[in-house]
Design an enzyme around this catalytic site. Structure first.
Site, PDB file in Angstrom:
ATOM      1  N   HIS A 142      -9.098  11.546  -3.775  1.00  0.00           N
ATOM      2  CA  HIS A 142      -8.482  10.028  -3.843  1.00  0.00           C
ATOM      3  C   HIS A 142      -8.650   9.549  -2.410  1.00  0.00           C
ATOM      4  CE1 HIS A 142      -4.943   7.607  -5.693  1.00  0.00           C
ATOM      5  NE2 HIS A 142      -5.617   6.926  -5.073  1.00  0.00           N
ATOM      6  N   LEU A 143      -9.566   8.597  -2.536  1.00  0.00           N
ATOM      7  CA  LEU A 143     -10.012   7.697  -1.056  1.00  0.00           C
ATOM      8  C   LEU A 143      -8.808   7.120  -0.245  1.00  0.00           C
ATOM      9  CD1 LEU A 143     -12.767   5.554  -0.754  1.00  0.00           C
ATOM     10  CD2 LEU A 143     -10.725   4.483  -0.395  1.00  0.00           C
ATOM     11  N   HIS A 144      -8.606   7.286   0.686  1.00  0.00           N
ATOM     12  CA  HIS A 144      -7.772   6.694   1.605  1.00  0.00           C
ATOM     13  C   HIS A 144      -8.205   6.527   2.947  1.00  0.00           C
ATOM     14  CE1 HIS A 144      -7.594  11.184   2.060  1.00  0.00           C
ATOM     15  NE2 HIS A 144      -7.060  11.084   3.006  1.00  0.00           N
ATOM     16  N   GLN A 145      -7.806   5.187   3.514  1.00  0.00           N
ATOM     17  CA  GLN A 145      -8.299   4.658   4.843  1.00  0.00           C
ATOM     18  C   GLN A 145      -7.073   5.002   5.825  1.00  0.00           C
ATOM     19  OE1 GLN A 145     -11.009   3.219   6.196  1.00  0.00           O
ATOM     20  NE2 GLN A 145     -10.423   1.347   7.359  1.00  0.00           N
TER      21      GLN A 145
END
Length: 188
Positions: A142-145
């Site tokens: 799950h992409l996260h910046q």
């Protein structure tokens, strides 16, 4: 400090004293041991970034919500105010984001920086996404910046020799301060 949370005198250890006290942080073992990490790459309750938006904001450490993305505090922060900007959709790779997700992740990142500046006055920021386990992604599915505030002199010996961060504020307090300062937040 007293009791088990007090630094220990190195002179009491076997071997040559090295002049350092020992500050024990056993709560960090949860992170090192993989607690709160998903068992697999599936979307749903097992993914903390899928789960957080379904909780009340204070319980999920959610700072702000957009249409397709949201801002949440990192449960294991590098520094106080370390926030993550996540799409609601369970997607791993930046190239898989929709145009709307790219735009909102970018805008929420900018707003997070502005809010953290107003609340905590950092001297700079580290921004980044770790794409894949080999790139350092602790939760790769799950992409996260990352939005990590930095202050001159904020690096100390704890991360280097003890794999520990000293944070000056509880996560719930940080979340409350950032959420209250968010543009459009209801003022009490």
């Amino acid at each position: 400090m007293t009791g088990s949370d007090a630094p220990e005198d190195a002179a009491g250890f076997a071997g040559e004293p090295d002049g350092f006290d020992r500050l024990w942080t056993p709560h960090r073992m949860a992170y090192i041991g993989g607690q709160d990490k998903p068992a697999d790459d599936a979307a749903g309750e097992g993914c903390p970034f899928c789960r957080a938006p379904g909780l009340p904001d204070a319980d999920g450490l959610v700072v702000a919500r957009g249409e397709v993305a949201y801002v949440v505090l990192n449960l294991y922060p590098y520094n106080a105010g370390h926030a993550l900007v996540c799409p609601y959709r369970h997607v791993a790779d930046y190239t898989e984001l929709t145009d709307a997700e790219v735009a909102e992740v970018a805008e929420l990142t900018r707003t997070t920086m502005r809010v953290v500046r107003a609340v905590s006055a950092p001297h700079g920021f580290n921004l980044g996404m770790n794409q894949g386990q080999v790139a350092g992604a602790g939760i790769r599915a799950h992409l996260h910046q990352h939005v990590v505030p930095r202050w001159g002199g904020d690096a100390n010996f704890l991360p280097i020799v003890a794999r520990t961060r000293a944070l000056p504020e509880l996560l719930a307090d940080t979340r409350d301060r950032l959420a209250a300062a968010w543009p459009g937040a209801a003022k009490e």
